[in-house]
Enzyme design. Structure first.
Site, PDB file in Angstrom:
ATOM      1  N   LYS A 170     -39.304  41.623 -56.121  1.00  0.00           N
ATOM      2  CA  LYS A 170     -39.056  40.585 -57.269  1.00  0.00           C
ATOM      3  C   LYS A 170     -38.035  40.166 -57.133  1.00  0.00           C
ATOM      4  CE  LYS A 170     -40.401  44.367 -59.840  1.00  0.00           C
ATOM      5  NZ  LYS A 170     -41.536  45.088 -59.593  1.00  0.00           N
ATOM      6  N   HIS A 196     -38.253  57.696 -54.362  1.00  0.00           N
ATOM      7  CA  HIS A 196     -37.628  56.631 -54.252  1.00  0.00           C
ATOM      8  C   HIS A 196     -36.806  56.385 -55.675  1.00  0.00           C
ATOM      9  CE1 HIS A 196     -41.470  55.304 -55.611  1.00  0.00           C
ATOM     10  NE2 HIS A 196     -40.996  54.583 -56.367  1.00  0.00           N
TER      11      HIS A 196
END
Lengths: 311, 311
Positions: free
Chosen positions: A175, A246
């Protein structure tokens, strides 16, 4: 006939931009009317969903100013505007054509109705854990391991800590354009492979998590000027989209929508603080608490687990 | 010359609407090209912030189709579109004129830079608590007490539980039109006046909070058909906008933006679960944990507390 209000608006003289929001397509402008301050907030209107309007997308002839921006496989991006606009940017829309589209694409772009679910430790162990294991098996995490083993994307690594137990790799998210600091979006992948999600974090992990937090924040600030540690949001998703632990490290000014909402995102610092306050010794952790979050009705977890438990 | 991609898009035949997002001004359309499925995603483009474009808001003559929608005091709402559009809805923008505008308005509509802050129990006691007390004094909560004493808004009460210790009042938020269930937005004000925020919740409050949760969800579902308990998001803000304990009860489909983000919103169920898991007896609670959240740089808490602690 002009109304007095319309006359007011027509005498607005622009001074400076106060704010903009590219997600909601809004600009806030400061200016003057006569000698007094005035604010104009301009917001694009939403598309109407009148059948007549939607039909106008069929073999559109009115979109004479149509230009292809990019193409990648089945994805085609265009900018469209009306033929006769004096203010073309005002009128523009971005069109994405996905062709040919499969059932998966259709589901992805359909209304995603959400449900709140409460996952007790028992539901986690009996129903969710088997699902998580199925998502880790069959090579589904190979893409993560390829990154960690530098078989892929190694040129993108922003920060690296190679310690076997405590190490991690910070990578840019797709992104992010890798330049604009106000939309910085990165992801820290830990090197250890035994943590699937927040559910595996225990009280004994607190010192490690605190060090991880510090290293990610310092690492980003060392690497990039123009951002400070308190302008970075660190969060974990539950449920995550893949089951290798993560952490999302994102500029605070980036509006991440539903992915940053309570019930999906948990701030790393609050996860640490909750672990610290837990009753019990080092082995106690998030596997022992009730977690409430939202899921899509199309998700496997809703369809195979929570909708059945509801009955 | 038409590109092959443009030709594809021009042969799209609309079938049905898959999804719409009025906040981001997007529609997802399913249709056919020849006999294969195709998806078109149309999204309004954000306003450009080119000086030339922004200047065009000065004494705008191009906005010939300008219509006043409503006016309330200094607020004026218009719909604007280009003069010559064949697709007027496509081109429309909503304009809000605030005139005359004060410094407060200018600050409110300016970029709100955010900062992450970590409030330890000590910082809470020494720096934040005095601020909270100042916000509760001097009649600042009279509007809440007027509601609780039914001097105001009593005709709006959706659910009422008059128990002195455990009671609450559920009221519609101003943001809700009181009809559309997909954007339901309500607020539960507790009757007791001794809880200022989540910081005052203790482990011993868990049974009460669980009953409150159940009553709010059941109450909404009894009152309105067309919504189920797992389609309602219950959350608390920290920091809240006023320091009398209240719970937001909002349709899950309502996109609340930053107000629902982790670091501002805490799901009631996860607050309860965190309290339950805490080490210690009934008196332990959120006053004893570190809380990380974001604040605006213009806020009093940033200016008077956290920016100073940072130095």
């Amino acid at each position: 006939m002009e109304s007095p209000e319309e006359k007011l608006l027509r005498s607005f003289v622009f001074g400076r931009l106060l704010n903009q929001d590219t997600r909601t397509k809004t600009v806030n402008l400061l200016g003057k009317i006569d000698s007094q301050s005035a604010i104009v907030i301009a917001e694009k209107t939403a598309f109407t969903t009148d059948p007549e309007f939607l039909e106008s997308f069929s073999q559109p002839s009115h979109l004479s100013a149509l230009s292809l921006v990019e193409r990648n496989d089945i994805y085609h991006w265009f900018l469209a505007s009306q033929a006769t606009g004096e203010l073309p940017r005002h009128a523009e829309a971005k069109l994405t054509l996905i062709f040919p589209a499969t059932e998966t694409h259709i589901r992805k772009y359909s209304v995603q109705s959400l449900r709140m679910v409460t996952e007790t430790p028992e539901i986690y162990r009996e129903h969710v854990l088997p699902y998580v294991s199925s998502k880790r098996g069959g090579g589904r995490l190979n893409w993560v391991y390829n990154v960690l083993e530098k078989k892929r994307e190694s040129e993108s690594i922003i920060i690296e800590d190679t310690d076997e137990q405590e190490g991690f790799m910070l990578l840019p998210d797709l992104k992010w354009d890798r330049r604009t600091m106000s939309s910085l979006y990165t992801m820290a992948l830990v090197l250890r492979r035994d943590i699937t999600s927040v559910r595996d974090l225990k009280k004994k992990d607190v010192p490690w998590l605190r060090r991880l937090q510090k290293k990610i924040l310092e690492g980003i600030c060392d690497k990039y000027s123009g951002i400070e540690a308190d302008q970075i949001r660190l969060y974990i998703h539950y449920q995550p989209s893949y089951y290798h632990f993560h952490i999302h490290a994102v500029a605070i000014s980036h509006d991440g929508g539903g992915g940053q909402a309570a019930g999906k995102a948990m701030l790393l610092q609050n996860v640490i603080s909750q672990l610290e306050g837990m009753a019990g010794e080092g082995e106690v952790g998030f596997a022992d608490v009730e977690l409430t979050y939202f899921v899509g009705e199309e998700s496997e977890l809703w369809q195979n687990v929570f909708s059945k438990l509801k009955k």
